[in-house]
Design an enzyme around this catalytic site. Structure first.
Site, mmCIF file in Angstrom:
data_model
loop_
_atom_site.group_PDB
_atom_site.id
_atom_site.type_symbol
_atom_site.label_atom_id
_atom_site.label_comp_id
_atom_site.label_asym_id
_atom_site.label_seq_id
_atom_site.Cartn_x
_atom_site.Cartn_y
_atom_site.Cartn_z
ATOM 1 N N ARG A 78 0.087 7.902 1.958
ATOM 2 C CA ARG A 78 -0.102 6.875 3.146
ATOM 3 C C ARG A 78 1.389 6.419 3.494
ATOM 4 O O ARG A 78 1.545 5.623 2.496
ATOM 5 C CB ARG A 78 -1.349 6.079 3.030
ATOM 6 C CG ARG A 78 -1.208 5.295 4.285
ATOM 7 C CD ARG A 78 -2.520 4.204 4.157
ATOM 8 N NE ARG A 78 -2.425 3.388 5.076
ATOM 9 C CZ ARG A 78 -2.498 1.964 5.241
ATOM 10 N NH1 ARG A 78 -2.806 1.463 4.156
ATOM 11 N NH2 ARG A 78 -2.428 1.563 6.594
ATOM 12 N N HIS A 122 2.310 -0.745 11.349
ATOM 13 C CA HIS A 122 2.096 -1.393 10.144
ATOM 14 C C HIS A 122 2.812 -2.456 10.221
ATOM 15 O O HIS A 122 4.064 -2.923 9.821
ATOM 16 C CB HIS A 122 2.399 -0.616 8.861
ATOM 17 C CG HIS A 122 1.881 -1.201 7.500
ATOM 18 N ND1 HIS A 122 1.124 -0.521 6.826
ATOM 19 C CD2 HIS A 122 1.801 -2.393 7.009
ATOM 20 C CE1 HIS A 122 0.767 -1.293 5.929
ATOM 21 N NE2 HIS A 122 0.966 -2.490 5.811
ATOM 22 N N GLU A 167 -4.807 -3.214 9.508
ATOM 23 C CA GLU A 167 -4.966 -4.350 9.306
ATOM 24 C C GLU A 167 -4.689 -5.448 10.635
ATOM 25 O O GLU A 167 -3.826 -6.367 10.531
ATOM 26 C CB GLU A 167 -4.432 -5.020 8.121
ATOM 27 C CG GLU A 167 -4.686 -4.458 6.722
ATOM 28 C CD GLU A 167 -4.362 -5.149 5.548
ATOM 29 O OE1 GLU A 167 -3.717 -6.248 5.624
ATOM 30 O OE2 GLU A 167 -4.504 -4.781 4.632
ATOM 31 N N ASN A 293 -8.614 -1.467 3.295
ATOM 32 C CA ASN A 293 -7.879 -2.120 2.251
ATOM 33 C C ASN A 293 -8.497 -3.411 1.662
ATOM 34 O O ASN A 293 -8.944 -4.045 2.283
ATOM 35 C CB ASN A 293 -6.549 -2.601 3.147
ATOM 36 C CG ASN A 293 -5.796 -1.478 3.891
ATOM 37 O OD1 ASN A 293 -6.173 -0.399 3.783
ATOM 38 N ND2 ASN A 293 -4.680 -1.866 4.556
ATOM 39 N N TYR A 295 -8.733 -5.976 -1.384
ATOM 40 C CA TYR A 295 -8.189 -6.905 -2.206
ATOM 41 C C TYR A 295 -8.811 -7.981 -3.036
ATOM 42 O O TYR A 295 -9.026 -8.041 -4.182
ATOM 43 C CB TYR A 295 -6.818 -7.549 -1.817
ATOM 44 C CG TYR A 295 -5.749 -6.589 -1.419
ATOM 45 C CD1 TYR A 295 -4.786 -5.901 -2.441
ATOM 46 C CD2 TYR A 295 -5.609 -6.025 -0.349
ATOM 47 C CE1 TYR A 295 -3.836 -5.203 -2.357
ATOM 48 C CE2 TYR A 295 -4.480 -4.938 0.000
ATOM 49 C CZ TYR A 295 -3.818 -4.378 -0.819
ATOM 50 O OH TYR A 295 -2.927 -3.538 -0.522
ATOM 51 N N GLU A 355 -5.832 1.055 0.988
ATOM 52 C CA GLU A 355 -5.021 0.127 -0.121
ATOM 53 C C GLU A 355 -5.884 -0.679 -1.168
ATOM 54 O O GLU A 355 -6.915 -0.861 -0.701
ATOM 55 C CB GLU A 355 -4.215 -0.865 0.796
ATOM 56 C CG GLU A 355 -2.998 -0.507 1.653
ATOM 57 C CD GLU A 355 -2.709 -1.670 2.308
ATOM 58 O OE1 GLU A 355 -2.694 -2.914 1.868
ATOM 59 O OE2 GLU A 355 -2.110 -1.350 3.373
HETATM 60 C C1 FCB Z 1 -1.860 -5.665 2.814
HETATM 61 C C2 FCB Z 1 -0.796 -5.015 3.607
HETATM 62 C C3 FCB Z 1 0.186 -4.226 2.694
HETATM 63 C C4 FCB Z 1 0.806 -5.131 1.534
HETATM 64 C C5 FCB Z 1 -0.584 -5.545 0.576
HETATM 65 C C6 FCB Z 1 -0.303 -6.196 -0.753
HETATM 66 O O1 FCB Z 1 -2.372 -6.763 3.558
HETATM 67 O O2 FCB Z 1 -1.323 -3.930 4.415
HETATM 68 O O3 FCB Z 1 1.440 -3.975 3.648
HETATM 69 O O4 FCB Z 1 1.431 -6.167 1.868
HETATM 70 O O5 FCB Z 1 -1.402 -6.058 1.654
#
Ligand code: FCB
Length: 448
Positions: A78, A122, A167, A293, A295, A355
């Protein structure tokens, strides 16, 4: 307990990057300036004045990077297309040299047996469009759909699936509400028209891509939102935050409506941005996949004082932290995936983790935290798939250390270390671990 080896057969293994974070070569071959070039040049905007001018120099070193991907055994890669390489001011005449770069990249990926998964936006909006209001201007949505058509016409014969936006929540909130990312506006809730126009751009571009027989996805950074306590005020604040972070960016696309935002004091028409018929354009019943994505989860409490925001961020208790300070809570990914099924039911398309990863502080720790982070999240993902959630793939963030937006080069997310003085790449322990995992998963699935 299910683990990563229980991920389904045909599960796709990938890695992700984004144009401004890795390419460099910002003035080469006719590329125009984006909002990130402008923002990074502003004193104090990015930590230590770092910019993406050189970044990983991927523009010149992409053959080496594709060799690294091949070494991992990736199914997919990607990346994002820099709008300003294709259309230097955002619209008008196509810059053939810029488009040719992505053409070469796609061919080289295919030759390495890797399926390209491009993201069209992006966060690096052409400065030419920003000068006309950027995403606050409805017209930008139409320019985005035109740009999508131009890129798809060139690459669509070899690229089966596309991500429209990355995002839109982060781009809206950091870029337009708080001003910590480009374009650096501080409109608070009045930033929401920028969200609506991105979603409109998604809907218009999705139609353009579908017309060409291509698959369409959207990548959102969804977070499970949990109240800090069962107290009704905390629960109400958590619901309000969930609407803002998650539902504003997913409900219109999957359900054709916005969530109620009265608790935030936001008018239903998002300050006049939502026009009759817009939600029909944004609603994408044929969306081929939703990219997540992931985290960390978010803990929300009621605000402590009057005025200000209708929610407060609370600490996540008892969780280890990444170098960025983000709590590591892998089981929250399982909860998120299960809750998406509860919320969207049959309207939920197949999911892909577009992600996931973490930054590791190299001065104090070796690479083990990244391996632990990814293993635990893949186990959590497998857990959800054994509960019947359709997850098709996982893209590690990131292949390379890169320009981490307002943090500059300080947060290292790469499976591959990059020395930013020389651009030398050195695979980390997590690179070998991921390569071995991909091979082992394939071998296990092949014998079944
Ligand atoms: C996400 C973004 C990516 C990167 C990660 C850590 O929010 O999409 O570009 O910065 O975080």
């Amino acid at each position: 307990m299910p683990d990563r080896f229980d991920l389904p057969a045909g599960f796709r293994w990938g890695a992700a990057t984004a144009a401004y974070q890795i390419e460099g070569a910002v003035t080469e071959d006719g590329r125009g300036p984006s909002v990130w070039d402008t923002f990074a040049a502003r004193p104090g905007a990015v930590r230590d004045g770092h910019t993406g001018a050189v970044a990983c120099d991927h523009y010149h070193r992409h053959p080496e990077d594709i060799a690294l991907m091949r070494g991992l055994g990736l199914d997919g890669y990607r990346f994002s297309v820099a709008w300003t390489r294709v259309l230097p001011t955002g619209s008008g005449a196509v810059n053939a040299a810029g488009l040719a770069f992505y053409d070469r990249l796609v061919d080289a990926l295919l030759e390495a047996g890797i399926t390209p998964l491009p993201t069209l936006f992006h966060w690096d909006l052409p400065q030419g469009l920003e000068d006309g209001g950027g995403w606050l201007n409805r017209d930008t949505a139409y320019r985005f759909a035109e740009y999508a058509g131009i890129v798809a016409d060139r690459l669509g014969d070899r690229v089966p699936a596309w991500i429209t936006l990355n995002e839109p929540f982060v781009h809206t909130v950091f870029g337009y509400a708080l001003g910590t990312h480009a374009p650096g506006r501080t409109l608070m809730f009045e930033a929401l028209p920028a969200a609506h126009h991105q979603l409109l751009g998604h809907g218009l571009a999705a139609a353009v891509l579908h017309d060409r027989g291509l698959d369409v996805m959207l990548s959102n950074n969804l977070t499970p939102v949990e109240p800090a306590s069962p107290a009704p005020a905390d629960v109400a604040a958590a619901e309000a935050y969930d609407a803002l972070h998650n539902r504003v960016f997913t409900d219109p696309v999957l359900l054709g409506r916005y969530p109620g935002l009265a608790a935030l004091g936001v008018p239903d028409d998002l300050y006049g941005a939502v026009r009759p018929g817009d939600l029909d354009l944004i609603h994408t019943p044929g969306l081929d996949g939703l990219g997540l994505n992931f985290y960390n989860p978010t803990r929300i409490a009621a605000p402590t004082g009057p005025g200000g925001l209708p929610f407060d961020f609370a600490e996540w208790p008892d969780a280890p932290r990444t170098a960025f300070g983000w709590p590591v809570v892998p089981e929250a990914l399982t909860r998120l995936l299960l809750s998406l099924r509860d919320t969207y039911g049959k309207a939920l398309p197949p999911l892909t983790i577009t992600e996931n990863g973490c930054s590791v502080d190299e001065s104090t720790t070796p690479d083990q935290p990244r391996i632990d982070f990814m293993s635990a999240h893949l186990d959590a993902l497998a857990h959800a798939t054994t509960e019947g959630i359709d997850v098709r793939g996982y893209y590690a963030w990131s292949l390379l250390d890169n320009f981490e937006w307002a943090e500059g080069y300080h947060q290292r997310f790469g499976l591959v270390h990059v020395d930013f003085a020389t651009c030398e790449r050195t695979p980390r322990a997590s690179y070998g671990w991921y390569r071995d995992l991909i091979a082992a998963h394939r071998a296990k699935r092949a014998v079944r």
